[in-house]
Design a protein around this motif. Sequence first.
Motif, PDB file in Angstrom:
ATOM      1  N   SER A 169      49.201 -19.550   8.330  1.00 37.47           N
ATOM      2  CA  SER A 169      49.428 -20.918   7.849  1.00 37.47           C
ATOM      3  C   SER A 169      50.494 -21.021   6.772  1.00 37.47           C
ATOM      4  O   SER A 169      51.003 -22.106   6.512  1.00 37.47           O
ATOM      5  CB  SER A 169      48.107 -21.466   7.283  1.00 37.47           C
ATOM      6  OG  SER A 169      47.737 -20.723   6.126  1.00 37.47           O
ATOM      7  N   GLY A 170      50.805 -19.890   6.144  1.00 37.57           N
ATOM      8  CA  GLY A 170      51.719 -19.935   5.012  1.00 37.57           C
ATOM      9  C   GLY A 170      51.053 -20.361   3.727  1.00 37.57           C
ATOM     10  O   GLY A 170      51.666 -20.338   2.653  1.00 37.57           O
ATOM     11  N   LEU A 171      49.779 -20.711   3.810  1.00 38.66           N
ATOM     12  CA  LEU A 171      49.023 -21.150   2.634  1.00 38.66           C
ATOM     13  C   LEU A 171      48.342 -19.954   1.978  1.00 38.66           C
ATOM     14  O   LEU A 171      48.169 -18.907   2.603  1.00 38.66           O
ATOM     15  CB  LEU A 171      47.990 -22.194   3.063  1.00 38.66           C
ATOM     16  CG  LEU A 171      48.571 -23.465   3.708  1.00 38.66           C
ATOM     17  CD1 LEU A 171      47.456 -24.342   4.262  1.00 38.66           C
ATOM     18  CD2 LEU A 171      49.403 -24.251   2.689  1.00 38.66           C
ATOM     19  N   PRO A 172      47.926 -20.098   0.709  1.00 43.08           N
ATOM     20  CA  PRO A 172      47.289 -18.966   0.015  1.00 43.08           C
ATOM     21  C   PRO A 172      46.023 -18.513   0.716  1.00 43.08           C
ATOM     22  O   PRO A 172      45.212 -19.332   1.167  1.00 43.08           O
ATOM     23  CB  PRO A 172      46.986 -19.536  -1.370  1.00 43.08           C
ATOM     24  CG  PRO A 172      47.933 -20.662  -1.546  1.00 43.08           C
ATOM     25  CD  PRO A 172      48.114 -21.253  -0.178  1.00 43.08           C
ATOM     26  N   ARG A 173      45.840 -17.210   0.835  1.00 42.20           N
ATOM     27  CA  ARG A 173      44.642 -16.618   1.419  1.00 42.20           C
ATOM     28  C   ARG A 173      44.123 -15.508   0.502  1.00 42.20           C
ATOM     29  O   ARG A 173      44.880 -14.841  -0.207  1.00 42.20           O
ATOM     30  CB  ARG A 173      44.929 -16.038   2.795  1.00 42.20           C
ATOM     31  CG  ARG A 173      46.096 -15.086   2.860  1.00 42.20           C
ATOM     32  CD  ARG A 173      45.907 -13.957   3.845  1.00 42.20           C
ATOM     33  NE  ARG A 173      44.854 -13.034   3.448  1.00 42.20           N
ATOM     34  CZ  ARG A 173      44.620 -11.874   4.058  1.00 42.20           C
ATOM     35  NH1 ARG A 173      45.360 -11.522   5.096  1.00 42.20           N
ATOM     36  NH2 ARG A 173      43.659 -11.073   3.641  1.00 42.20           N
ATOM     37  N   LEU A 174      42.792 -15.312   0.540  1.00 41.73           N
ATOM     38  CA  LEU A 174      42.147 -14.274  -0.272  1.00 41.73           C
ATOM     39  C   LEU A 174      42.351 -12.910   0.357  1.00 41.73           C
ATOM     40  O   LEU A 174      42.333 -12.760   1.573  1.00 41.73           O
ATOM     41  CB  LEU A 174      40.650 -14.584  -0.375  1.00 41.73           C
ATOM     42  CG  LEU A 174      39.767 -13.534  -1.056  1.00 41.73           C
ATOM     43  CD1 LEU A 174      40.057 -13.444  -2.541  1.00 41.73           C
ATOM     44  CD2 LEU A 174      38.274 -13.854  -0.825  1.00 41.73           C
ATOM     45  N   TYR A 175      42.540 -11.898  -0.487  1.00 45.21           N
ATOM     46  CA  TYR A 175      42.527 -10.517  -0.014  1.00 45.21           C
ATOM     47  C   TYR A 175      42.000  -9.624  -1.136  1.00 45.21           C
ATOM     48  O   TYR A 175      42.003 -10.001  -2.309  1.00 45.21           O
ATOM     49  CB  TYR A 175      43.916 -10.052   0.433  1.00 45.21           C
ATOM     50  CG  TYR A 175      44.872  -9.755  -0.703  1.00 45.21           C
ATOM     51  CD1 TYR A 175      45.110  -8.443  -1.123  1.00 45.21           C
ATOM     52  CD2 TYR A 175      45.542 -10.791  -1.363  1.00 45.21           C
ATOM     53  CE1 TYR A 175      45.979  -8.174  -2.169  1.00 45.21           C
ATOM     54  CE2 TYR A 175      46.410 -10.531  -2.401  1.00 45.21           C
ATOM     55  CZ  TYR A 175      46.626  -9.224  -2.805  1.00 45.21           C
ATOM     56  OH  TYR A 175      47.475  -8.958  -3.849  1.00 45.21           O
TER      57      TYR A 175
ATOM     58  N   GLY B 143      42.934 -11.003  -4.930  1.00 42.90           N
ATOM     59  CA  GLY B 143      44.111 -11.812  -5.190  1.00 42.90           C
ATOM     60  C   GLY B 143      44.372 -12.768  -4.057  1.00 42.90           C
ATOM     61  O   GLY B 143      43.591 -12.850  -3.094  1.00 42.90           O
ATOM     62  N   HIS B 144      45.451 -13.499  -4.160  1.00 41.10           N
ATOM     63  CA  HIS B 144      45.842 -14.429  -3.108  1.00 41.10           C
ATOM     64  C   HIS B 144      47.307 -14.209  -2.765  1.00 41.10           C
ATOM     65  O   HIS B 144      48.124 -13.883  -3.625  1.00 41.10           O
ATOM     66  CB  HIS B 144      45.613 -15.879  -3.542  1.00 41.10           C
ATOM     67  CG  HIS B 144      44.174 -16.251  -3.632  1.00 41.10           C
ATOM     68  ND1 HIS B 144      43.394 -15.970  -4.744  1.00 41.10           N
ATOM     69  CD2 HIS B 144      43.346 -16.869  -2.737  1.00 41.10           C
ATOM     70  CE1 HIS B 144      42.164 -16.410  -4.543  1.00 41.10           C
ATOM     71  NE2 HIS B 144      42.109 -16.958  -3.334  1.00 41.10           N
TER      72      HIS B 144
END
Length: 580
Positions: A362-368, A355-356
């Motif tokens: 950064s506050g930006l979407p990241r993968l996890y 998910g993201h």
Amino acid sequence: MKKLYALLILCIAISIAQAQQTPFEVHADKNYTATYAEIINYYQKLVKGKNEVKLFNYGTTDVGKPLMLIVLSHDKVFDPAQARKLNKTVILVNNGIHPGEPEGIDASMMLVRDLLKNHNMPKNLVICIVAVYNIDGCLNRGVSRVSQNGPVAYGFRGNYRNLDLNRDFIKADSRNALAFMQILNTWQPQVFLDNHTSDGADYQYVMTLIETQKDKQNPILAKYTTNTLTPELYRRMKISGYEMTPYVEEIKGTPDSGIVAFIETPRFSTGFAVQHNIISYITETHMLKAYAPRVYSTYAFMQNLFNICNRDAALIRSLKQQADEQVKQQKTFALNWRLDQTTYDTITFKGFEAGHKPSDISGLPRLYYDRTKPFTKTIKYFNNYKVTATADKPVAYIIPQAWGKIIDLFHLNNVAMKRLVHDTTLNLQMYYLGDMRTPTRPYEGHYLHSNVQLKPTNMPVKFFSGDYVVYTNQAINRYIVETLEPQGVDSFFAWNFFDSVLGGKEHYSDYVFEDFAANMLKQDPALKQKLEDAKAKDPALAKSAGQQLEFIYNNSQYAEKTYMRYPVGRLMTEEKLDLK
């Protein structure tokens, strides 16, 4: 007295057992990999008094130390030629090419000990194990692999020259590679294994596997590995408690989008071994799993591989011989491949939901990956490659003796070569090099050429006494053709071995050549028409006085014939040569 004696014997037994424990096993948390000194010391002590094992030193690595090779032989045969006479199947295992991926180092130390216990050696095999290949990187110990879950300290990926040694096999910039070639071509294994640790996605498996890509492997060997050896390895690893999946390289984003079979070109250890018609595998344990299961899964894989190869030893030798004979007769050779995304197989894959979420940085979407949400899905497995470049072999290649590194590498790789006795002019096919793509920054110390365009030209060329003739009737033909054909993905030309031919040495003064060239056009109407035709096709040429002078020069008798001419000749027809 008897009790005291018994206690003494027990103490000695415990002491011996502890002495034979590896540094990995001694540490209670099993989060430790042996240092270089501990590796060497362990093997030197382990082999004392044992006649089924012998230590050899090969070559000199870039850090000045030789490669240690551990050889295990049930029949106590440690001469490679004698082992071949006794029909032994040889397996070569390489460890620590990336010392930050050290599972194979520790697993091999345990497995060698256990094979020596109770004379447990496979009867039909000779097992050769490189204790640690990248000694340079092993000595540079630290914690550089920030994304990896242990061990507590380990070696560095680059060697003493900061080379990634698993990109060095075909070009052999390092002394390590030269020592490895000596081992490979001395023992001539039928099976090769290189132990690694993966990076990338998160999933449930401890062990993933790279096998020689089936469309690149010799078809005789590919049939056996695809239908027998590889499926049996997967089955036995599951029984061992370490279920495997193919190496996880996502086609898009995450594994559930599909994974891609790795294509190992000759710069890699297994791609290099394939040129020698050797069945090859790479283990890739998962970096996020604890170190202990990664070591034990590598141990289990080697044990299973040895057991299957011991069972199929005669068949494997026979298939290798058949592959060698087929390659001797083979006429067309693949030089590059591209993934076929229009076809795929399906496999069952055990992963974790991805998910993201917003990054804390950064506050930006990241993968996890969410380990609380495991899944079992059927996913696409892209395991088909198309050949994008081929070459038909000539009768022989003629290599000027000036190109000494190539001659040295051919000698190391058991390429049969003969030499011209006299200065000789031969009618050959020569390549003139055209456009190519070359990066602006180096890769592993080289500006790797690709998309090389060639203009084959039949012409007489003078060679000299001592120049080399390489006939293409050899089992090592894949290595010969793939290195000498400049359009190959990992050819010697691609790796800049011949870059000096890309620079001209003779030229002209423009103001002097202007009058000379004008007179040439008056006296040679065909050359004048050729220029006019070229100008009509190329507006840039028509607008450039300098380019027109260059065109006239390059199409005259004064042009430098060796400029942009690939120096290795292709003898296309049988011809009686005076050779030594």
